[in-house]
Design a protein around this motif. Structure first.
Motif, PDB file in Angstrom:
ATOM      1  N   LEU A  10       2.036  -0.151  10.738  1.00  0.00           N
ATOM      2  CA  LEU A  10       2.422   0.346   9.422  1.00  0.00           C
ATOM      3  C   LEU A  10       3.417  -0.585   8.740  1.00  0.00           C
ATOM      4  N   LEU A  11       4.323  -1.147   9.507  1.00  0.00           N
ATOM      5  CA  LEU A  11       5.271  -2.111   8.939  1.00  0.00           C
ATOM      6  C   LEU A  11       4.561  -3.374   8.467  1.00  0.00           C
ATOM      7  N   LYS A  12       3.575  -3.811   9.228  1.00  0.00           N
ATOM      8  CA  LYS A  12       2.784  -4.980   8.818  1.00  0.00           C
ATOM      9  C   LYS A  12       2.075  -4.703   7.500  1.00  0.00           C
ATOM     10  N   CYS A  13       1.512  -3.508   7.372  1.00  0.00           N
ATOM     11  CA  CYS A  13       0.837  -3.120   6.131  1.00  0.00           C
ATOM     12  C   CYS A  13       1.824  -3.096   4.967  1.00  0.00           C
ATOM     13  N   SER A  68      -4.472  -1.569   2.509  1.00  0.00           N
ATOM     14  CA  SER A  68      -4.049  -2.353   3.666  1.00  0.00           C
ATOM     15  C   SER A  68      -4.259  -1.594   4.967  1.00  0.00           C
ATOM     16  N   ILE A  69      -3.922  -0.289   5.001  1.00  0.00           N
ATOM     17  CA  ILE A  69      -4.119   0.445   6.253  1.00  0.00           C
ATOM     18  C   ILE A  69      -5.608   0.674   6.522  1.00  0.00           C
ATOM     19  N   GLN A  70      -6.405   0.769   5.458  1.00  0.00           N
ATOM     20  CA  GLN A  70      -7.847   0.871   5.655  1.00  0.00           C
ATOM     21  C   GLN A  70      -8.384  -0.417   6.274  1.00  0.00           C
ATOM     22  N   ARG A  76      -1.974  -0.485  -2.955  1.00  0.00           N
ATOM     23  CA  ARG A  76      -2.061  -1.673  -2.098  1.00  0.00           C
ATOM     24  C   ARG A  76      -1.896  -1.293  -0.637  1.00  0.00           C
ATOM     25  N   PHE A  77      -0.946  -0.406  -0.363  1.00  0.00           N
ATOM     26  CA  PHE A  77      -0.691  -0.001   1.020  1.00  0.00           C
ATOM     27  C   PHE A  77      -1.871   0.781   1.581  1.00  0.00           C
ATOM     28  N   VAL A 113       1.499   6.552   3.620  1.00  0.00           N
ATOM     29  CA  VAL A 113       0.939   6.261   2.295  1.00  0.00           C
ATOM     30  C   VAL A 113       1.823   6.875   1.211  1.00  0.00           C
ATOM     31  N   LYS A 114       2.274   8.104   1.424  1.00  0.00           N
ATOM     32  CA  LYS A 114       3.127   8.761   0.429  1.00  0.00           C
ATOM     33  C   LYS A 114       4.479   8.053   0.329  1.00  0.00           C
ATOM     34  N   ALA A 115       4.970   7.539   1.452  1.00  0.00           N
ATOM     35  CA  ALA A 115       6.227   6.779   1.428  1.00  0.00           C
ATOM     36  C   ALA A 115       6.053   5.509   0.604  1.00  0.00           C
ATOM     37  N   ALA A 116       4.909   4.850   0.752  1.00  0.00           N
ATOM     38  CA  ALA A 116       4.635   3.641  -0.026  1.00  0.00           C
ATOM     39  C   ALA A 116       4.540   3.959  -1.516  1.00  0.00           C
TER      40      ALA A 116
END
Length: 287
Positions: free
Chosen positions: A145-148, A127-129, A123-124, A110-113
């Motif tokens: 994670l890549l899909k998200c 998406s992971i939620q 948004r990310f 999440v922090k990377a996004a």
């Protein structure tokens, strides 16, 4: 009766062209944080000209250290209880069949996004939620994670690089430090700051009816805010892309039956599709 705690250190406040900033302390794996989603959506829709929300990750020790079968059973029980109380679909059995093996990695992602911008990070996070609570996926799996990241329209090369960098890990640790210093001990927790840095903030721990958060917003603003008119249900789905039936019902203050009727009407015009989930139903905008 809700106990709203005062927060006096104004140095945390970072007003950004909005009269009110809300620090939302959230654990991506928390079912209570998931259950908060309808209320956050409605808050943004009704008070959008006035509020800015800043997500701060505050993963609990329960989810960061969910390695034993006993711990996973406890989380599974908590998820099922939240689903029953809130109506937001989630299936605790996931923690027994396909558990999140590395909650820390999900938070770092999440922090990377967020390094690609606040909106990209939001948004990310959503998406992971969705992958976790709707699709019942292991969100510490790299492919998930890549899909998200792809669904969130991130630069995949940049995301991959940042996720494996020390910067994203340090950013998560910084969030945890902020939570500790602001004495946030549970998620979700919301801390409200207005544009007057000399005023105290108000901290609200836990999950409450929407009216509580609305009252705090109006209390914190000096001038009586004018609520925005809610968009149509189609516009709501267009904006948020995917939503549970209960989210539509809560945002529009209507019954589940009435929400389903409105959503099925859109489905029959091929504008949204229905996604069946354990303990509920989701709808995805496709038009």
């Amino acid at each position: 009766m809700v106990s709203a705690k005062k927060w006096t250190d104004a140095s945390w406040y970072n007003q950004d062209q909005k009269p009110l900033e809300i620090y939302l302390f959230i654990d991506p794996l928390s079912s209570d944080c998931w259950a908060l989603e309808p209320k956050i959506k409605k808050l943004l829709l009704e008070y959008e000209p006035y509020v800015r929300i800043k997500h701060i990750l505050s993963s609990s020790l329960d989810t960061l250290n969910c390695q034993t079968e006993k711990q996973r059973k406890e989380i599974a029980k908590s998820w099922n209880e939240t689903a029953k109380k809130s109506g937001m679909p989630c299936n605790g059995n996931q923690w027994l069949k396909n558990p999140v093996e590395s909650p820390f990695l999900a938070s770092v992602a999440v922090k990377a996004a967020e390094m690609q911008g606040k909106k990209a990070g939001s948004r990310f996070l959503r998406s992971i939620q969705e992958q976790l609570f709707v699709e019942q996926k292991n969100i510490s799996d790299y492919d998930v994670l890549l899909k998200c990241a792809e669904q969130s329209r991130l630069d995949l090369d940049e995301f991959t690089h940042d996720m494996h960098s020390a910067t994203a890990s340090k950013a998560f640790q910084c969030d945890v430090k902020i939570a500790s210093e602001m004495e946030v001990h549970s998620t979700p927790t919301l801390v409200f700051f207005n544009e007057n840095i000399e005023d105290e903030g108000i901290k609200v721990d836990g999950l409450y009816p929407y009216e509580i958060y609305s009252q705090v917003v109006e209390q914190m603003l000096e001038d009586k805010p004018v609520k925005k008119e809610l968009p149509s249900v189609e516009e709501f789905l267009m904006r948020f892309k995917i939503a549970a039936t209960v989210e539509v019902a809560e945002v529009y203050d209507i019954s589940i039956k009435e929400a389903e009727k409105k959503l099925k009407k859109l489905m029959f015009t091929n504008k949204i599709e229905k996604i069946e989930a354990v303990n509920g139903t989701f709808w995805r905008y496709i038009f």
